[in-house]
Design an enzyme around this catalytic site. Structure first.
Site, mmCIF file in Angstrom:
data_model
loop_
_atom_site.group_PDB
_atom_site.id
_atom_site.type_symbol
_atom_site.label_atom_id
_atom_site.label_comp_id
_atom_site.label_asym_id
_atom_site.label_seq_id
_atom_site.Cartn_x
_atom_site.Cartn_y
_atom_site.Cartn_z
ATOM 1 N N LYS A 1 0.841 -1.204 0.000
ATOM 2 C CA LYS A 1 0.000 0.000 0.000
ATOM 3 C C LYS A 1 0.880 1.258 0.000
ATOM 4 O O LYS A 1 0.672 2.152 -0.804
ATOM 5 C CB LYS A 1 -0.927 0.033 1.228
ATOM 6 C CG LYS A 1 -1.978 -1.068 1.232
ATOM 7 C CD LYS A 1 -3.005 -0.872 2.338
ATOM 8 C CE LYS A 1 -2.418 -1.009 3.739
ATOM 9 N NZ LYS A 1 -1.877 -2.344 4.058
ATOM 10 N N ARG B 1 -10.039 0.929 8.322
ATOM 11 C CA ARG B 1 -9.680 -0.450 8.630
ATOM 12 C C ARG B 1 -10.788 -1.175 9.389
ATOM 13 O O ARG B 1 -10.643 -2.350 9.675
ATOM 14 C CB ARG B 1 -8.415 -0.471 9.486
ATOM 15 C CG ARG B 1 -7.126 -0.646 8.679
ATOM 16 C CD ARG B 1 -5.977 -0.546 9.654
ATOM 17 N NE ARG B 1 -4.790 -1.248 9.269
ATOM 18 C CZ ARG B 1 -3.688 -0.666 8.778
ATOM 19 N NH1 ARG B 1 -3.670 0.620 8.549
ATOM 20 N NH2 ARG B 1 -2.620 -1.395 8.523
ATOM 21 N N ARG C 1 11.278 -6.330 5.060
ATOM 22 C CA ARG C 1 11.105 -4.897 4.758
ATOM 23 C C ARG C 1 12.048 -4.044 5.607
ATOM 24 O O ARG C 1 12.271 -4.297 6.778
ATOM 25 C CB ARG C 1 9.659 -4.484 5.044
ATOM 26 C CG ARG C 1 9.460 -2.981 5.005
ATOM 27 C CD ARG C 1 8.045 -2.578 4.749
ATOM 28 N NE ARG C 1 7.126 -2.930 5.802
ATOM 29 C CZ ARG C 1 5.813 -2.707 5.736
ATOM 30 N NH1 ARG C 1 5.294 -2.153 4.657
ATOM 31 N NH2 ARG C 1 5.039 -3.044 6.730
ATOM 32 N N ARG D 1 10.933 -1.681 10.775
ATOM 33 C CA ARG D 1 9.832 -1.206 11.598
ATOM 34 C C ARG D 1 9.664 -2.132 12.790
ATOM 35 O O ARG D 1 9.792 -3.336 12.648
ATOM 36 C CB ARG D 1 8.539 -1.207 10.765
ATOM 37 C CG ARG D 1 8.138 0.146 10.270
ATOM 38 C CD ARG D 1 7.023 0.054 9.282
ATOM 39 N NE ARG D 1 5.801 -0.525 9.823
ATOM 40 C CZ ARG D 1 4.635 -0.551 9.168
ATOM 41 N NH1 ARG D 1 4.554 -0.036 7.957
ATOM 42 N NH2 ARG D 1 3.571 -1.086 9.700
ATOM 43 N N ARG E 1 -1.439 -8.695 13.220
ATOM 44 C CA ARG E 1 -1.850 -7.725 12.190
ATOM 45 C C ARG E 1 -2.679 -8.413 11.106
ATOM 46 O O ARG E 1 -3.668 -7.854 10.628
ATOM 47 C CB ARG E 1 -0.616 -7.046 11.586
ATOM 48 C CG ARG E 1 0.041 -6.080 12.557
ATOM 49 C CD ARG E 1 1.436 -5.706 12.140
ATOM 50 N NE ARG E 1 1.485 -4.911 10.925
ATOM 51 C CZ ARG E 1 2.594 -4.738 10.201
ATOM 52 N NH1 ARG E 1 3.727 -5.310 10.572
ATOM 53 N NH2 ARG E 1 2.558 -3.997 9.130
HETATM 54 P P1 AMP Z 1 0.382 0.585 8.520
HETATM 55 O O1 AMP Z 1 1.545 1.486 8.419
HETATM 56 O O2 AMP Z 1 -0.788 1.018 7.655
HETATM 57 O O3 AMP Z 1 0.739 -0.866 8.299
HETATM 58 O O4 AMP Z 1 -0.159 0.684 10.022
HETATM 59 C C1 AMP Z 1 0.662 0.303 11.115
HETATM 60 C C2 AMP Z 1 -0.165 0.175 12.366
HETATM 61 O O5 AMP Z 1 -0.764 1.450 12.682
HETATM 62 C C3 AMP Z 1 -1.331 -0.796 12.297
HETATM 63 O O6 AMP Z 1 -0.924 -2.143 12.545
HETATM 64 C C4 AMP Z 1 -2.231 -0.234 13.405
HETATM 65 O O7 AMP Z 1 -1.734 -0.577 14.683
HETATM 66 C C5 AMP Z 1 -2.058 1.266 13.236
HETATM 67 N N1 AMP Z 1 -3.044 1.812 12.277
HETATM 68 C C6 AMP Z 1 -2.805 2.347 11.057
HETATM 69 N N2 AMP Z 1 -3.946 2.728 10.458
HETATM 70 C C7 AMP Z 1 -4.953 2.413 11.315
HETATM 71 C C8 AMP Z 1 -6.368 2.531 11.258
HETATM 72 N N3 AMP Z 1 -6.989 3.034 10.180
HETATM 73 N N4 AMP Z 1 -7.078 2.092 12.336
HETATM 74 C C9 AMP Z 1 -6.475 1.588 13.422
HETATM 75 N N5 AMP Z 1 -5.143 1.424 13.530
HETATM 76 C C10 AMP Z 1 -4.372 1.826 12.487
#
Ligand code: AMP
Length: 215
Positions: A14, A89, A128, A161, A172
């Site tokens: 993404k 989400r 990653r 990360r 996740r």
């Molecule tokens: P990402 O960078 O999109 O993979 O997001 C990393 C982490 O941030 C996720 O595993 C969640 O813990 C949190 N997070 C990101 N976007 C959301 C969202 N829309 N709702 C809830 N938690 C989020």
């Protein structure tokens, strides 16, 4: 107008594809994950709260996340379109976004759903690396920087990360299947979803996405 949501499981690409799409269309890339990581880096109360969920691979509570997106979408730079990466989400988030995007007269026009088999997701996440400074993504085998450990774009240090490990990834993926995957049906009802093949070469994938977003 291009009011886009990029959906897909962790590791689908993404972030990588969002950067390519938004630099082509010149619209803002809104990543809730990036916003939370920035808050963690700056040691703000929001960062502290977000970290307590993110480090366990859990979703940050809806009201916090929705508030953040609401504020971001009302900024002037979103008036000619935007791309959401990692939001919504949950169903509560999707419903809030429908309301909010209509209120500001920028309703969702496309949902791009990136499909990638689970074994590839695991390999991508565990290999990653990201730039500590600008966030650009790399992979230890598939997307190496020119100089090991150094970002091609800004010279920043490449790091892993904190939530990119097998243990956290399990939660996740569970959160994704339980909470986020059902949103595809929600957006299918609105007739705005198109699936794309996230295992494709990035340039070919961008061409597919441009065709989908053409009108
Ligand atoms: P990402 O960078 O999109 O993979 O997001 C990393 C982490 O941030 C996720 O595993 C969640 O813990 C949190 N997070 C990101 N976007 C959301 C969202 N829309 N709702 C809830 N938690 C989020």
């Amino acid at each position: 107008m291009k009011n886009i949501i990029l959906m897909g499981p962790p590791g689908a690409g993404k972030g990588t594809n969002a950067k390519r799409i938004t630099s082509f269309y010149k619209i803002p890339h809104i990543s809730t994950g990036d916003m939370f990581r920035e808050a963690i880096k700056n040691k703000t109360p929001l960062g502290e709260l977000a970290n307590s969920y993110m480090s366990k691979g859990l979703l940050v509570p809806d009201e916090v996340t929705i508030g953040l997106v609401k504020e971001r979408l009302s900024k002037d730079d979103c008036k000619d379109g935007y791309l959401l990466d990692g939001f919504p989400r949950t169903l509560v988030q999707a419903e809030a976004l429908t309301k909010l995007s209509e209120e500001i007269n920028r309703p969702i026009t496309s949902v791009i759903n990136i499909i990638v088999p689970e074994d590839i997701l695991i390999d991508r996440i565990c290999g990653r690396r990201v730039c500590k400074v600008c966030g650009a993504p790399y992979h230890v085998r598939n997307l190496k920087p020119k100089v090991e450990g150094v970002c091609d774009l800004c010279g920043g240090e490449l790091v892993q990360r904190k939530d990119d490990n097998e243990e956290t990834l399990k939660s996740r993926l569970e959160e994704y299947h339980k909470q986020t995957e059902p949103l595809i049906a929600y957006y299918n009802k609105l007739g705005v979803v198109t699936d794309v093949d996230g295992t494709k070469d990035l340039d070919l994938l961008l061409e597919d996405i441009k065709t989908i977003l053409k009108d």
